[in-house]
Write an enzyme that holds these catalytic residues in place. Sequence first.
Site, PDB file in Angstrom:
ATOM      1  N   LYS A 187      -4.468   6.486 -12.250  1.00  0.00           N
ATOM      2  CA  LYS A 187      -5.399   5.350 -12.157  1.00  0.00           C
ATOM      3  C   LYS A 187      -6.425   5.576 -11.055  1.00  0.00           C
ATOM      4  O   LYS A 187      -7.297   4.736 -10.827  1.00  0.00           O
ATOM      5  CB  LYS A 187      -4.615   4.064 -11.908  1.00  0.00           C
ATOM      6  CG  LYS A 187      -3.720   3.686 -13.093  1.00  0.00           C
ATOM      7  CD  LYS A 187      -3.146   2.319 -12.918  1.00  0.00           C
ATOM      8  CE  LYS A 187      -1.927   2.069 -13.785  1.00  0.00           C
ATOM      9  NZ  LYS A 187      -2.259   1.846 -15.204  1.00  0.00           N
ATOM     10  N   CYS A 206       1.467  -5.190 -20.621  1.00  0.00           N
ATOM     11  CA  CYS A 206       2.769  -5.006 -19.937  1.00  0.00           C
ATOM     12  C   CYS A 206       3.019  -6.102 -18.910  1.00  0.00           C
ATOM     13  O   CYS A 206       3.626  -5.855 -17.859  1.00  0.00           O
ATOM     14  CB  CYS A 206       2.889  -3.635 -19.272  1.00  0.00           C
ATOM     15  SG  CYS A 206       2.729  -2.295 -20.414  1.00  0.00           S
ATOM     16  N   GLN A 231      -3.064  -0.741  -9.100  1.00  0.00           N
ATOM     17  CA  GLN A 231      -4.458  -1.117  -9.396  1.00  0.00           C
ATOM     18  C   GLN A 231      -5.324  -1.183  -8.138  1.00  0.00           C
ATOM     19  O   GLN A 231      -6.515  -1.452  -8.229  1.00  0.00           O
ATOM     20  CB  GLN A 231      -4.498  -2.478 -10.109  1.00  0.00           C
ATOM     21  CG  GLN A 231      -3.816  -2.501 -11.460  1.00  0.00           C
ATOM     22  CD  GLN A 231      -4.561  -1.700 -12.528  1.00  0.00           C
ATOM     23  OE1 GLN A 231      -5.743  -1.392 -12.387  1.00  0.00           O
ATOM     24  NE2 GLN A 231      -3.858  -1.336 -13.590  1.00  0.00           N
ATOM     25  N   HIS A 237       3.437  -6.429 -13.315  1.00  0.00           N
ATOM     26  CA  HIS A 237       3.593  -5.507 -14.447  1.00  0.00           C
ATOM     27  C   HIS A 237       5.090  -5.367 -14.709  1.00  0.00           C
ATOM     28  O   HIS A 237       5.902  -5.488 -13.782  1.00  0.00           O
ATOM     29  CB  HIS A 237       2.995  -4.160 -14.018  1.00  0.00           C
ATOM     30  CG  HIS A 237       2.893  -3.137 -15.098  1.00  0.00           C
ATOM     31  ND1 HIS A 237       3.957  -2.346 -15.467  1.00  0.00           N
ATOM     32  CD2 HIS A 237       1.854  -2.758 -15.880  1.00  0.00           C
ATOM     33  CE1 HIS A 237       3.569  -1.520 -16.426  1.00  0.00           C
ATOM     34  NE2 HIS A 237       2.306  -1.745 -16.698  1.00  0.00           N
ATOM     35  N   ASP A 274       3.198  -2.927  -5.074  1.00  0.00           N
ATOM     36  CA  ASP A 274       2.770  -2.139  -6.223  1.00  0.00           C
ATOM     37  C   ASP A 274       1.255  -2.003  -6.127  1.00  0.00           C
ATOM     38  O   ASP A 274       0.519  -2.954  -6.401  1.00  0.00           O
ATOM     39  CB  ASP A 274       3.206  -2.867  -7.503  1.00  0.00           C
ATOM     40  CG  ASP A 274       2.571  -2.263  -8.753  1.00  0.00           C
ATOM     41  OD1 ASP A 274       1.737  -1.358  -8.622  1.00  0.00           O
ATOM     42  OD2 ASP A 274       2.918  -2.736  -9.856  1.00  0.00           O
TER      43      ASP A 274
HETATM   44  N1  7TS Z   1       1.834  -1.659 -11.811  1.00  0.00           N
HETATM   45  C1  7TS Z   1       0.612  -2.077 -12.182  1.00  0.00           C
HETATM   46  C2  7TS Z   1      -0.066  -3.186 -11.417  1.00  0.00           C
HETATM   47  C3  7TS Z   1      -0.012  -1.442 -13.266  1.00  0.00           C
HETATM   48  O1  7TS Z   1      -1.237  -1.848 -13.631  1.00  0.00           O
HETATM   49  C4  7TS Z   1       0.647  -0.408 -13.963  1.00  0.00           C
HETATM   50  C5  7TS Z   1       0.056   0.221 -15.189  1.00  0.00           C
HETATM   51  C6  7TS Z   1       1.905   0.001 -13.498  1.00  0.00           C
HETATM   52  C7  7TS Z   1       2.464  -0.653 -12.430  1.00  0.00           C
HETATM   53  C8  7TS Z   1       2.648   1.133 -14.099  1.00  0.00           C
HETATM   54  O2  7TS Z   1       2.003   2.327 -13.808  1.00  0.00           O
HETATM   55  P1  7TS Z   1       2.535   3.723 -14.375  1.00  0.00           P
HETATM   56  O3  7TS Z   1       1.469   4.687 -13.999  1.00  0.00           O
HETATM   57  O4  7TS Z   1       3.841   3.994 -13.744  1.00  0.00           O
HETATM   58  O5  7TS Z   1       2.662   3.530 -15.868  1.00  0.00           O
HETATM   59  N2  7TS Z   1      -0.848  -0.607 -15.859  1.00  0.00           N
HETATM   60  C9  7TS Z   1      -1.348  -0.422 -17.103  1.00  0.00           C
HETATM   61  C10 7TS Z   1      -2.301  -1.257 -17.659  1.00  0.00           C
HETATM   62  O6  7TS Z   1      -2.772  -2.232 -17.110  1.00  0.00           O
HETATM   63  N3  7TS Z   1      -2.617  -0.814 -18.884  1.00  0.00           N
HETATM   64  O7  7TS Z   1      -1.883   0.284 -19.134  1.00  0.00           O
HETATM   65  C11 7TS Z   1      -1.099   0.549 -18.030  1.00  0.00           C
END
Ligand code: 7TS
Length: 407
Positions: free
Chosen positions: A227, A365, A204, A124, A201
């Site tokens: 999530k 992203c 997910q 990401h 990370d």
């Molecule tokens: N890393 C992964 C693997 C992610 O899927 C996401 C967000 C992030 C980091 C960032 O997370 P945040 O909570 O700091 O924003 N992924 C997604 C997605 O797949 N669709 O919208 C956000």
Amino acid sequence: MVKEFNIAEIREAFPILHQEVNGKPLVYLDNGATVQKPKAVIDAISNYYETINANVHRGVHSLSQWATDAMEGAREKVRAHINAPSTKEIIFTSGTTDSINIIASSFTTFVGKEDEIIISAIEHHSNIVPWQMLCERTGATLKVIPVLDNGELDQDTYAELLSAKTKMVAFNHISNSLGTINPVKEMIAAAHEVGAAVLIDGAQALPHLKVDVQDLDADFYAFSGHKMYAPTGVGVLFGKEEWLNKLPPYRGGGEMIATVTFEKSTYASLPHKFEAGTPNVAGNIALGAAIDFMNEIGLDAIASHESELVAYATEKLMQIEGMKIYGIAKNKAGVISFNIDGVHNYDLGVILDKLGIAVRTGHHCTQPIMDRFGIAGTARASFGMYNTKEDIDKFIAGVERAKNMLL
Ligand code: 7TS
């Protein structure tokens, strides 16, 4: 107590699922972006504001003590959930992005211009850009583990990239675009062989898997509350105590200090050294409620339900002519990314929305993955504990209908 996996009861716990969108019952398949919240989590937030709202770690008064106890109780739940050795190693952040930025920034003093940082081709943007910024600051070089056609990382090239110059290896546990579950434990062990630190990370992973940071031997593990059935604006950074003690703080301010004079300040002990300012108290407490909720249902039960859904949806999708699924790793969870010949993913997403079906479209992203596969984006269906085979049947019927309209 692990309850029987009762999908009707689970769905009942999520108020948002019981509404119509565009005149149709909602089918929510955008769980990779964010999941819906159970009533227990929503109640934890309103109970907090209705009964104990106060700033934490400051007041002598009762409300402040209750708020502190509730938030520290949530920290303990997070610790237990990922099997971290100590609550000193659990930093509350605003999300995965924030957690990664803390480490990428604090690591500056440990990286020189001869050094290398390794990430993977399926990250990401939030696990790419902070490391690029670190390389810009330090003159270090960013190396990338390539991805194979099936969505798995190229482990042979990874082995070749690792060297004494490698200071940090950062990659995801599960890819948000391809669903690949990476062989995290083996990859961490290989990085440790050359003396590199590893950040995982886990954005997910937490919604779908049991994560044990000690078993993985991760140095740092980052994830987002939203999530995993908790609110937006909360997240966690796990870091091994020995690392967190060595690293300088990322932000200065209240709560992260031991003493302050104009000549010099000294820092608070862990975890507070990395938690400047008033935290998201309600959100952190609600993260504890989300963990309780997931554990009541049972992580194994959630994982097996979701993997049935992924298998069922994949099989049905593959019957559609012109279908191409991106990411067919042997070990896969949570998401299915796809395109249909001659159909733009955005148009597909708009028509599905008219049918009450929420999916994500675009690059998710992860622009470098899209470049790797020579596409601008995909449609992505992603699953949560409350999704059903009926949801998938409606989704498949919607995809067929959209395809017939668009071709
Ligand atoms: N890393 C992964 C693997 C992610 O899927 C996401 C967000 C992030 C980091 C960032 O997370 P945040 O909570 O700091 O924003 N992924 C997604 C997605 O797949 N669709 O919208 C956000």
